[in-house]
Design a protein around this motif. Sequence first.
Motif, PDB file in Angstrom:
ATOM      1  N   ASP A 268       0.825  -1.221   0.000  1.00  0.00           N
ATOM      2  CA  ASP A 268       0.000   0.000   0.000  1.00  0.00           C
ATOM      3  C   ASP A 268       0.855   1.264   0.000  1.00  0.00           C
ATOM      4  N   SER A 269       1.922   1.261   0.814  1.00  0.00           N
ATOM      5  CA  SER A 269       2.769   2.460   0.845  1.00  0.00           C
ATOM      6  C   SER A 269       3.503   2.642  -0.482  1.00  0.00           C
ATOM      7  N   LEU A 270       3.904   1.558  -1.115  1.00  0.00           N
ATOM      8  CA  LEU A 270       4.549   1.663  -2.426  1.00  0.00           C
ATOM      9  C   LEU A 270       3.574   2.233  -3.445  1.00  0.00           C
ATOM     10  N   ARG A 271       2.334   1.726  -3.449  1.00  0.00           N
ATOM     11  CA  ARG A 271       1.323   2.210  -4.397  1.00  0.00           C
ATOM     12  C   ARG A 271       0.989   3.688  -4.162  1.00  0.00           C
ATOM     13  N   SER A 272       1.108   4.152  -2.925  1.00  0.00           N
ATOM     14  CA  SER A 272       0.768   5.546  -2.586  1.00  0.00           C
ATOM     15  C   SER A 272       1.882   6.528  -2.904  1.00  0.00           C
ATOM     16  N   ASP A 273       3.095   6.032  -3.102  1.00  0.00           N
ATOM     17  CA  ASP A 273       4.219   6.914  -3.411  1.00  0.00           C
ATOM     18  C   ASP A 273       3.997   7.562  -4.775  1.00  0.00           C
ATOM     19  N   PRO A 274       4.119   8.880  -4.888  1.00  0.00           N
ATOM     20  CA  PRO A 274       3.836   9.565  -6.158  1.00  0.00           C
ATOM     21  C   PRO A 274       4.650   9.047  -7.350  1.00  0.00           C
ATOM     22  N   GLN A 275       5.933   8.786  -7.164  1.00  0.00           N
ATOM     23  CA  GLN A 275       6.748   8.323  -8.292  1.00  0.00           C
ATOM     24  C   GLN A 275       6.353   6.903  -8.718  1.00  0.00           C
ATOM     25  N   ILE A 276       6.092   6.049  -7.762  1.00  0.00           N
ATOM     26  CA  ILE A 276       5.692   4.685  -8.097  1.00  0.00           C
ATOM     27  C   ILE A 276       4.273   4.675  -8.651  1.00  0.00           C
ATOM     28  N   ALA A 277       3.391   5.503  -8.099  1.00  0.00           N
ATOM     29  CA  ALA A 277       2.021   5.587  -8.605  1.00  0.00           C
ATOM     30  C   ALA A 277       2.012   6.008 -10.071  1.00  0.00           C
ATOM     31  N   SER A 278       2.862   6.961 -10.422  1.00  0.00           N
ATOM     32  CA  SER A 278       2.970   7.395 -11.810  1.00  0.00           C
ATOM     33  C   SER A 278       3.435   6.250 -12.699  1.00  0.00           C
ATOM     34  N   TYR A 279       4.442   5.545 -12.231  1.00  0.00           N
ATOM     35  CA  TYR A 279       4.945   4.387 -12.971  1.00  0.00           C
ATOM     36  C   TYR A 279       3.853   3.325 -13.123  1.00  0.00           C
ATOM     37  N   LEU A 280       3.108   3.065 -12.050  1.00  0.00           N
ATOM     38  CA  LEU A 280       2.061   2.037 -12.103  1.00  0.00           C
ATOM     39  C   LEU A 280       0.975   2.395 -13.106  1.00  0.00           C
ATOM     40  N   ARG A 281       0.606   3.682 -13.179  1.00  0.00           N
ATOM     41  CA  ARG A 281      -0.402   4.102 -14.172  1.00  0.00           C
ATOM     42  C   ARG A 281       0.076   3.749 -15.579  1.00  0.00           C
ATOM     43  N   TRP A 282       1.360   3.905 -15.823  1.00  0.00           N
ATOM     44  CA  TRP A 282       1.907   3.598 -17.143  1.00  0.00           C
ATOM     45  C   TRP A 282       2.022   2.086 -17.362  1.00  0.00           C
ATOM     46  N   ILE A 283       2.633   1.372 -16.440  1.00  0.00           N
ATOM     47  CA  ILE A 283       2.923  -0.050 -16.664  1.00  0.00           C
ATOM     48  C   ILE A 283       1.646  -0.879 -16.734  1.00  0.00           C
ATOM     49  N   MET A 284       0.598  -0.481 -16.043  1.00  0.00           N
ATOM     50  CA  MET A 284      -0.643  -1.262 -16.059  1.00  0.00           C
ATOM     51  C   MET A 284      -1.315  -1.234 -17.431  1.00  0.00           C
ATOM     52  N   ARG A 285      -0.921  -0.290 -18.279  1.00  0.00           N
ATOM     53  CA  ARG A 285      -1.456  -0.238 -19.656  1.00  0.00           C
ATOM     54  C   ARG A 285      -0.623  -1.078 -20.623  1.00  0.00           C
ATOM     55  N   GLN A 286       0.496  -1.633 -20.161  1.00  0.00           N
ATOM     56  CA  GLN A 286       1.391  -2.399 -21.020  1.00  0.00           C
ATOM     57  C   GLN A 286       1.057  -3.890 -20.911  1.00  0.00           C
ATOM     58  N   ALA A 287       1.088  -4.574 -22.031  1.00  0.00           N
ATOM     59  CA  ALA A 287       0.838  -6.016 -22.020  1.00  0.00           C
ATOM     60  C   ALA A 287       2.022  -6.729 -21.366  1.00  0.00           C
ATOM     61  N   PRO A 288       1.742  -7.729 -20.536  1.00  0.00           N
ATOM     62  CA  PRO A 288       2.837  -8.474 -19.908  1.00  0.00           C
ATOM     63  C   PRO A 288       3.763  -9.079 -20.958  1.00  0.00           C
ATOM     64  N   GLY A 289       5.056  -8.816 -20.826  1.00  0.00           N
ATOM     65  CA  GLY A 289       6.056  -9.422 -21.699  1.00  0.00           C
ATOM     66  C   GLY A 289       6.110  -8.896 -23.117  1.00  0.00           C
ATOM     67  N   SER A 290       5.392  -7.814 -23.415  1.00  0.00           N
ATOM     68  CA  SER A 290       5.422  -7.310 -24.786  1.00  0.00           C
ATOM     69  C   SER A 290       6.734  -6.575 -25.060  1.00  0.00           C
ATOM     70  N   ASP A 291       7.210  -6.677 -26.296  1.00  0.00           N
ATOM     71  CA  ASP A 291       8.445  -5.975 -26.665  1.00  0.00           C
ATOM     72  C   ASP A 291       8.263  -4.475 -26.525  1.00  0.00           C
ATOM     73  N   ARG A 292       7.091  -3.986 -26.862  1.00  0.00           N
ATOM     74  CA  ARG A 292       6.809  -2.555 -26.759  1.00  0.00           C
ATOM     75  C   ARG A 292       6.955  -2.097 -25.309  1.00  0.00           C
ATOM     76  N   SER A 293       6.468  -2.921 -24.387  1.00  0.00           N
ATOM     77  CA  SER A 293       6.559  -2.583 -22.965  1.00  0.00           C
ATOM     78  C   SER A 293       8.007  -2.418 -22.547  1.00  0.00           C
ATOM     79  N   CYS A 294       8.864  -3.331 -22.978  1.00  0.00           N
ATOM     80  CA  CYS A 294      10.268  -3.275 -22.582  1.00  0.00           C
ATOM     81  C   CYS A 294      10.953  -2.038 -23.153  1.00  0.00           C
ATOM     82  N   THR A 295      10.671  -1.725 -24.421  1.00  0.00           N
ATOM     83  CA  THR A 295      11.295  -0.571 -25.053  1.00  0.00           C
ATOM     84  C   THR A 295      10.836   0.718 -24.379  1.00  0.00           C
ATOM     85  N   ASN A 296       9.532   0.863 -24.231  1.00  0.00           N
ATOM     86  CA  ASN A 296       9.007   2.072 -23.612  1.00  0.00           C
ATOM     87  C   ASN A 296       9.414   2.160 -22.154  1.00  0.00           C
ATOM     88  N   GLN A 297       9.510   1.023 -21.498  1.00  0.00           N
ATOM     89  CA  GLN A 297       9.875   1.026 -20.089  1.00  0.00           C
ATOM     90  C   GLN A 297      11.270   1.604 -19.901  1.00  0.00           C
TER      91      GLN A 297
END
Length: 115
Positions: A65-94
């Motif tokens: 919960d504290s990790l999810r509430s951190d502003p920098q991690i929350a921003s990252y989570l908003r982005w990564i949750m839109r990426q397909a697991p294991g997709s090449d696009r995810s790795c490049t954009n990441q």
Amino acid sequence: MTAQALDTCELCGRSPLATTVHHLIPREKGGSLLPTALLCKACHRQIHALYTNSDLVVLGLTTLDSLRSDPQIASYLRWIMRQAPGSDRSCTNQSAYEANVNLLGSRMKQVLRGE
């Protein structure tokens, strides 16, 4: 070589993907026998790219919960949750995303130190 089980990341919720064990309290800070979380490699890498083990403890980022509430991690989570697991696009954009977050994080630390 052993096959890695496919799980759900406890931080971003994406699945199925390979997970790694994240010690919520770093081992070097006494967390060897304390609770852990199964995180995808991308989330695990991002946590440690943003924060040192000392930072995680000092800032209280020792629960999911504290990790999810951190502003920098929350921003990252908003982005990564839109990426397909294991997709090449995810790795490049990441990689580009992590570079930008690291740059911003470094600048933020400079501002906080008054530089």
